[in-house]
Motif scaffolding. Sequence first.
Motif, PDB file in Angstrom:
ATOM      1  N   TRP A  54     -21.828  86.144  37.050  1.00 11.42           N
ATOM      2  CA  TRP A  54     -21.271  87.434  36.649  1.00 11.42           C
ATOM      3  C   TRP A  54     -20.910  87.428  35.164  1.00 11.42           C
ATOM      4  O   TRP A  54     -21.191  88.384  34.436  1.00 11.42           O
ATOM      5  N   LEU A  55     -20.306  86.337  34.709  1.00  9.37           N
ATOM      6  CA  LEU A  55     -19.874  86.242  33.314  1.00  9.37           C
ATOM      7  C   LEU A  55     -21.074  86.283  32.359  1.00  9.37           C
ATOM      8  O   LEU A  55     -21.028  86.963  31.328  1.00  9.37           O
ATOM      9  N   ARG A  56     -22.149  85.584  32.700  1.00 14.23           N
ATOM     10  CA  ARG A  56     -23.342  85.626  31.854  1.00 14.23           C
ATOM     11  C   ARG A  56     -23.888  87.053  31.754  1.00 14.23           C
ATOM     12  O   ARG A  56     -24.273  87.506  30.676  1.00 14.23           O
ATOM     13  N   GLU A  57     -23.900  87.773  32.865  1.00 15.37           N
ATOM     14  CA  GLU A  57     -24.353  89.164  32.854  1.00 15.37           C
ATOM     15  C   GLU A  57     -23.412  90.023  32.000  1.00 15.37           C
ATOM     16  O   GLU A  57     -23.854  90.852  31.211  1.00 15.37           O
ATOM     17  N   PHE A  58     -22.121  89.827  32.154  1.00 13.56           N
ATOM     18  CA  PHE A  58     -21.129  90.562  31.367  1.00 13.56           C
ATOM     19  C   PHE A  58     -21.348  90.321  29.876  1.00 13.56           C
ATOM     20  O   PHE A  58     -21.432  91.253  29.083  1.00 13.56           O
ATOM     21  N   PHE A  59     -21.459  89.049  29.473  1.00 18.41           N
ATOM     22  CA  PHE A  59     -21.629  88.720  28.057  1.00 18.41           C
ATOM     23  C   PHE A  59     -22.948  89.245  27.505  1.00 18.41           C
ATOM     24  O   PHE A  59     -23.055  89.494  26.302  1.00 18.41           O
ATOM     25  N   SER A  60     -23.951  89.413  28.347  1.00 21.07           N
ATOM     26  CA  SER A  60     -25.247  89.908  27.869  1.00 21.07           C
ATOM     27  C   SER A  60     -25.152  91.351  27.377  1.00 21.07           C
ATOM     28  O   SER A  60     -26.045  91.817  26.667  1.00 21.07           O
ATOM     29  N   GLN A  61     -24.084  92.038  27.730  1.00 17.14           N
ATOM     30  CA  GLN A  61     -23.911  93.432  27.342  1.00 17.14           C
ATOM     31  C   GLN A  61     -23.091  93.607  26.064  1.00 17.14           C
ATOM     32  O   GLN A  61     -22.945  94.728  25.579  1.00 17.14           O
ATOM     33  N   TRP A  62     -22.555  92.494  25.535  1.00 16.07           N
ATOM     34  CA  TRP A  62     -21.637  92.575  24.399  1.00 16.07           C
ATOM     35  C   TRP A  62     -22.034  91.623  23.284  1.00 16.07           C
ATOM     36  O   TRP A  62     -22.545  90.547  23.531  1.00 16.07           O
ATOM     37  N   GLU A  63     -21.691  92.005  22.079  1.00 22.74           N
ATOM     38  CA  GLU A  63     -21.786  91.129  20.908  1.00 22.74           C
ATOM     39  C   GLU A  63     -20.371  90.824  20.445  1.00 22.74           C
ATOM     40  O   GLU A  63     -19.522  91.707  20.396  1.00 22.74           O
ATOM     41  N   GLY A  64     -20.145  89.555  20.110  1.00 24.14           N
ATOM     42  CA  GLY A  64     -18.862  89.178  19.521  1.00 24.14           C
ATOM     43  C   GLY A  64     -17.674  89.344  20.445  1.00 24.14           C
ATOM     44  O   GLY A  64     -16.543  89.527  19.964  1.00 24.14           O
ATOM     45  N   TYR A  65     -17.881  89.267  21.766  1.00 28.22           N
ATOM     46  CA  TYR A  65     -16.750  89.428  22.685  1.00 28.22           C
ATOM     47  C   TYR A  65     -15.764  88.290  22.473  1.00 28.22           C
ATOM     48  O   TYR A  65     -16.142  87.118  22.379  1.00 28.22           O
ATOM     49  N   ARG A  66     -14.503  88.652  22.370  1.00 28.97           N
ATOM     50  CA  ARG A  66     -13.429  87.663  22.227  1.00 28.97           C
ATOM     51  C   ARG A  66     -12.132  88.225  22.773  1.00 28.97           C
ATOM     52  O   ARG A  66     -11.980  89.441  22.915  1.00 28.97           O
ATOM     53  N   VAL A  67     -11.215  87.334  23.084  1.00 27.82           N
ATOM     54  CA  VAL A  67      -9.895  87.711  23.602  1.00 27.82           C
ATOM     55  C   VAL A  67      -8.844  86.965  22.801  1.00 27.82           C
ATOM     56  O   VAL A  67      -8.937  85.747  22.623  1.00 27.82           O
ATOM     57  N   GLU A  68      -7.846  87.701  22.340  1.00 26.61           N
ATOM     58  CA  GLU A  68      -6.717  87.108  21.619  1.00 26.61           C
ATOM     59  C   GLU A  68      -5.455  87.303  22.443  1.00 26.61           C
ATOM     60  O   GLU A  68      -5.172  88.418  22.898  1.00 26.61           O
ATOM     61  N   ALA A  69      -4.706  86.237  22.639  1.00 30.59           N
ATOM     62  CA  ALA A  69      -3.461  86.284  23.397  1.00 30.59           C
ATOM     63  C   ALA A  69      -2.302  86.652  22.485  1.00 30.59           C
ATOM     64  O   ALA A  69      -2.178  86.137  21.377  1.00 30.59           O
ATOM     65  N   ASP A  70      -1.463  87.560  22.966  1.00 32.15           N
ATOM     66  CA  ASP A  70      -0.247  87.937  22.251  1.00 32.15           C
ATOM     67  C   ASP A  70       1.005  87.368  22.907  1.00 32.15           C
ATOM     68  O   ASP A  70       1.988  87.086  22.230  1.00 32.15           O
ATOM     69  N   GLU A  71       0.948  87.221  24.226  1.00 33.54           N
ATOM     70  CA  GLU A  71       2.151  86.819  24.959  1.00 33.54           C
ATOM     71  C   GLU A  71       1.769  86.066  26.222  1.00 33.54           C
ATOM     72  O   GLU A  71       0.835  86.449  26.928  1.00 33.54           O
ATOM     73  N   PHE A  72       2.505  84.993  26.510  1.00 31.39           N
ATOM     74  CA  PHE A  72       2.362  84.220  27.743  1.00 31.39           C
ATOM     75  C   PHE A  72       3.649  84.386  28.537  1.00 31.39           C
ATOM     76  O   PHE A  72       4.735  84.153  27.996  1.00 31.39           O
ATOM     77  N   VAL A  73       3.532  84.779  29.808  1.00 37.12           N
ATOM     78  CA  VAL A  73       4.713  85.061  30.630  1.00 37.12           C
ATOM     79  C   VAL A  73       4.634  84.247  31.918  1.00 37.12           C
ATOM     80  O   VAL A  73       3.649  84.338  32.663  1.00 37.12           O
ATOM     81  N   GLU A  74       5.681  83.464  32.172  1.00 39.68           N
ATOM     82  CA  GLU A  74       5.784  82.734  33.435  1.00 39.68           C
ATOM     83  C   GLU A  74       6.145  83.720  34.534  1.00 39.68           C
ATOM     84  O   GLU A  74       7.175  84.379  34.454  1.00 39.68           O
ATOM     85  N   LEU A  75       5.303  83.833  35.538  1.00 45.86           N
ATOM     86  CA  LEU A  75       5.630  84.697  36.674  1.00 45.86           C
ATOM     87  C   LEU A  75       6.258  83.891  37.802  1.00 45.86           C
ATOM     88  O   LEU A  75       7.133  84.384  38.500  1.00 45.86           O
ATOM     89  N   ASP A  76       5.789  82.679  37.995  1.00 44.53           N
ATOM     90  CA  ASP A  76       6.397  81.702  38.895  1.00 44.53           C
ATOM     91  C   ASP A  76       5.809  80.345  38.526  1.00 44.53           C
ATOM     92  O   ASP A  76       5.092  80.236  37.533  1.00 44.53           O
ATOM     93  N   ASP A  77       6.095  79.315  39.306  1.00 45.87           N
ATOM     94  CA  ASP A  77       5.639  77.970  38.940  1.00 45.87           C
ATOM     95  C   ASP A  77       4.128  77.844  38.837  1.00 45.87           C
ATOM     96  O   ASP A  77       3.625  76.968  38.138  1.00 45.87           O
ATOM     97  N   ASP A  78       3.399  78.685  39.547  1.00 43.24           N
ATOM     98  CA  ASP A  78       1.948  78.553  39.594  1.00 43.24           C
ATOM     99  C   ASP A  78       1.192  79.732  39.006  1.00 43.24           C
ATOM    100  O   ASP A  78      -0.035  79.782  39.092  1.00 43.24           O
ATOM    101  N   THR A  79       1.904  80.675  38.397  1.00 45.18           N
ATOM    102  CA  THR A  79       1.243  81.895  37.940  1.00 45.18           C
ATOM    103  C   THR A  79       1.703  82.259  36.531  1.00 45.18           C
ATOM    104  O   THR A  79       2.891  82.294  36.244  1.00 45.18           O
TER     105      THR A  79
END
Length: 132
Positions: A54-79
């Motif tokens: 699925w990811l390869r198909e998704f990336f085939s539709q985009w150029e320069g796809y990237r994600v930048e994180a602004d905030e990390f939030v602990e929801l519980d010990d595992d999430t």
Amino acid sequence: MAADRIETLRPVYVEWAKGNFAAGSDLLAPDLVHTGFVPEGRVTTHGVEEFGRWLREFFSQWEGYRVEADEFVELDDDTVLVAGRQYARGKGSGVDVEESVFNVWVFRGEEVVGLHFDPDRKRALEAAGLRA
């Protein structure tokens, strides 16, 4: 424990901001459940092989796809919820896209068993089976 998870994810997002989405693949459990939001609605994949296809198909539709994180939030010990922005240019349209993205990472032990992407925080949490 979630603080350790956040420190595990920080370097993944450093790489994702460069467009290197191989980063973090070593964290994915064989039985990973992934959800994502696409214009047609929500997509769900089961297992790392289906997610990879699925990811390869998704990336085939985009150029320069990237994600930048602004905030990390602990929801519980595992999430962990990661709030940020995603950027890309549509290959077919040439249109630049910049929008919010919320990623929910669900760990079991040291492996990620749930990975949920959505431009809407509430929907990302709901996809992970959490209350918004």
